[in-house]
Each structure stands twice: as structure tokens, then as C-alpha cells.
Design an enzyme around this catalytic site. Structure first.
Site, short mmCIF file in Angstrom:
data_model
loop_
_atom_site.label_atom_id
_atom_site.label_comp_id
_atom_site.label_asym_id
_atom_site.label_seq_id
_atom_site.Cartn_x
_atom_site.Cartn_y
_atom_site.Cartn_z
N LYS A 253 0.98 -41.30 -18.95
CA LYS A 253 1.86 -42.48 -18.91
C LYS A 253 1.41 -43.49 -19.95
O LYS A 253 0.24 -43.53 -20.38
CB LYS A 253 1.88 -43.11 -17.53
N ASP B 211 -2.42 -45.88 -9.91
CA ASP B 211 -1.48 -45.20 -10.80
C ASP B 211 -0.93 -43.89 -10.21
O ASP B 211 0.02 -43.33 -10.74
CB ASP B 211 -2.14 -44.88 -12.15
#
Length: 290
Positions: free
Chosen positions: A10, A137
Site C-alpha cells: 500500500k 494497517d
């Protein structure tokens, strides 16, 4: 039974710190984007009653301190499923300690793989709940795509996808301490907030150039990464629409409209930093593969 899961890295198109919470965590406002740089996590039931982990990168621990190992243990504890033995193998491509959520991606892929291997049929919300115990996350890495992530990262809201483009990732050699980065932000009194409304408006309008111009990360105001200036200069020289550091760093990404620009930039950057990748935005965080 063997299950293979691709786990996407990401980037943070935008990261702002809203406040420090009483429990020591921080309330964040982030626009997160999955990109086509993948680790592959393979899960196999072994019948040994043990969790065994291996990793293609010998620099990473292959024991109970690895986040994927912790994910497996958390899966069995949360579901009550008896662990009849699993072998977890990780093929690493996402740089570690890079601000790209490589460890969180591996943990998310482990949860997805175990859910499939054991036929648990957990809903995404249940997987998110387990994932959040492992790291902020992990819920995003389970879901992926383009998301507004708030609070400590567990409040995820889909936003319009980043228009297709080419993304150059460049990881400087110097690492960054996440704890130190937050400490520096806490002690700073004049942090400039990025244009959060402008970013959402640009995504709603499918305006790649507008979104790229607005990428921002408050950590850049307090963290000193020596190669960052030269990386950004090279990215702009080759036509980047915008560039920014991801997460608490040190990786810097640049958004390009044309593939030839991105490839030329990547080639140039390899003389500055050892780890450079060209990828694109993707819609999923974890994908089970044949």
C-alpha cells in the site's frame, strides 16, 4: 490442501495526524491505495499441530515474532478452530520497514488463506476484528483498493478509485523509526495539514493530476531522509504528476500518467537507491490465486 494468496503493498496518498489519543495511539486521516507490488503467502495444512513459517528473505524472522505467525495464532484463538498444523511460506517482494505495509499485507494474506483452508467462512468484518489486534494497517490490507482510513486505521470508507496510472516506488537505504516519527510530530507545533477535502474532490472527479498534486504526508515535515530530495527531483524531472513519502517512510512514490516516463524514471533512480519498483493501483488487497 495448499492455498496461495497474493498480498498487495500500500501507499498513502495522504496522511494527516488529527490528534494523540489518551491510550498513546494517534487518530489519523489517510487515503490509502493498494498497488501491484505483491508478496505471495502460501498456506498448507500439515497435520503436525504446529505453526511453521518460512520466508524467502533471510533478513526477516521466521518465528513467532513474524506478523504472519502472529496472524495464524490469532486466527485459531479467535475462531476456536483446532490447529492441526500449518506451514506458512512467504515469498517476499515488498521491501520491509519501508512504509508499504509489507508485514501487515502478509498478516492479512495469512488470515485470508487460513479462512479458506479451514472453510471458516468468516465475514470481512470478523477478519478485520482479528486483523486489528495485529496492526492498524491489517484491516486495510485485507480489503484494499482506495480507502479513506480514519482513527487508528480501522475505520475504512471506500472512496472513488485513483485513476489508472503508473507508480514508481523508491526506497532509500536509511530506515525510519515509526515511534520516533510520531514523537517528532507530537512535539511539533506548526505542522501543515494536507488538503483533505481537495483530495476527496479530485478523486470524486476522477482527476488524476489534481489528486497527484495534492498528495501529502505530515511525517515529511519532521523526518529527515537524505535521499528523499534527490528522489523527488528525479521523479519531477521525468514528469511525475506528484510525489510523496508513504506512511512513516522512508519509501517515496511518484505518480505518472505514461508508462515510458515511469520506466525511465525508475532506471534513473536505481543509481540513487537500491530498491525501485514500477507498479499500478489495484482494487484488492489480497487475492487467492490458483
Amino acid at each position: 490442501m495448499r492455498v496461495s494468496v497474493k498480498a498487495a503493498a500500500k501507499i498513502n496518498l495522504m496522511l494527516d495526524i488529527i490528534e494523540r489519543l489518551p491510550n498513546g495511539y494517534h487518530s489519523l486521516w489517510m487515503v490509502m491505495q493498494s498497488v501491484s507490488l505483491y508478496d505471495t503467502v502460501a498456506i498448507e495444512r500439515t497435520g503436525t499441530g504446529k505453526i511453521v513459517l518460512s520466508c524467502s528473505d533471510s533478513r526477516l524472522p521466521a518465528d513467532e515474532t513474524n506478523l504472519a505467525f502472529k496472524a495464524a495464532r490469532a486466527f485459531f484463538e479467535a475462531t476456536g478452530i483446532v490447529n492441526d498444523g500449518v506451514a506458512i511460506s512467504i515469498e517476499k517482494h515488498i521491501p520491509f520497514a519501508a512504509g508499504l505495509a509489507g508485514g501487515s499485507a502478509d498478516a492479512a494474506a495469512t488470515l485470508i488463506g487460513l479462512d479458506h483452508a479451514y472453510g471458516a467462512g468468516l465475514r470481512l468484518r470478523a477478519l478485520h476484528k482479528i486483523g486489528l489486534t495485529l496492526g492498524a494497517d491489517v484491516p486495510f490490507c485485507l480489503q484494499g483498493g482506495t480507502m479513506l482510513a480514519q482513527h487508528i486505521g480501522e475505520l475504512l470508507t471506500p472512496v472513488p478509485e485513483l485513476p489508472d496510472c503508473f507508480i514508481v516506488l523508491a526506497k532509500p537505504t536509511q530506515g525510519v523509526s515509526t515511534a520516533e516519527a510520531y514523537r517528532l510530530c507530537d512535539s511539533a507545533s506548526n505542522l501543515r495539514a494536507p488538503d483533505k477535502r481537495g483530495m476527496l474532490d479530485a478523486l470524486l472527479a476522477e482527476d488524476l493530476s489534481g489528486a497527484a498534486r495534492l498528495v501529502g504526508n505530515v511525517f515529511e515535515q519532521v523526518i529527515d531522509v537524505p535521499e528523499r530530495i534527490s528522489i523527488k527531483a528525479a521523479m519531477r524531472e521525468y514528469g511525475a504528476l506528484g510525489c510523496c513519502m508513504s506512511g512513516s517512510g522512508p519509501t517515496v512514490f511518484g505518480l505518472f500518467e505514461l508508462e515510458e516516463q515511469a520506466l525511465a524514471c525508475a532506471e534513473s533512480l536505481r543509481s540513487i537507491v537500491p530498491e525501485v519498483f514500477v507498479c499500478r493501483p489495484v482494487e484488492e488487497g489480497c487475492v487467492i490465486t490458483p
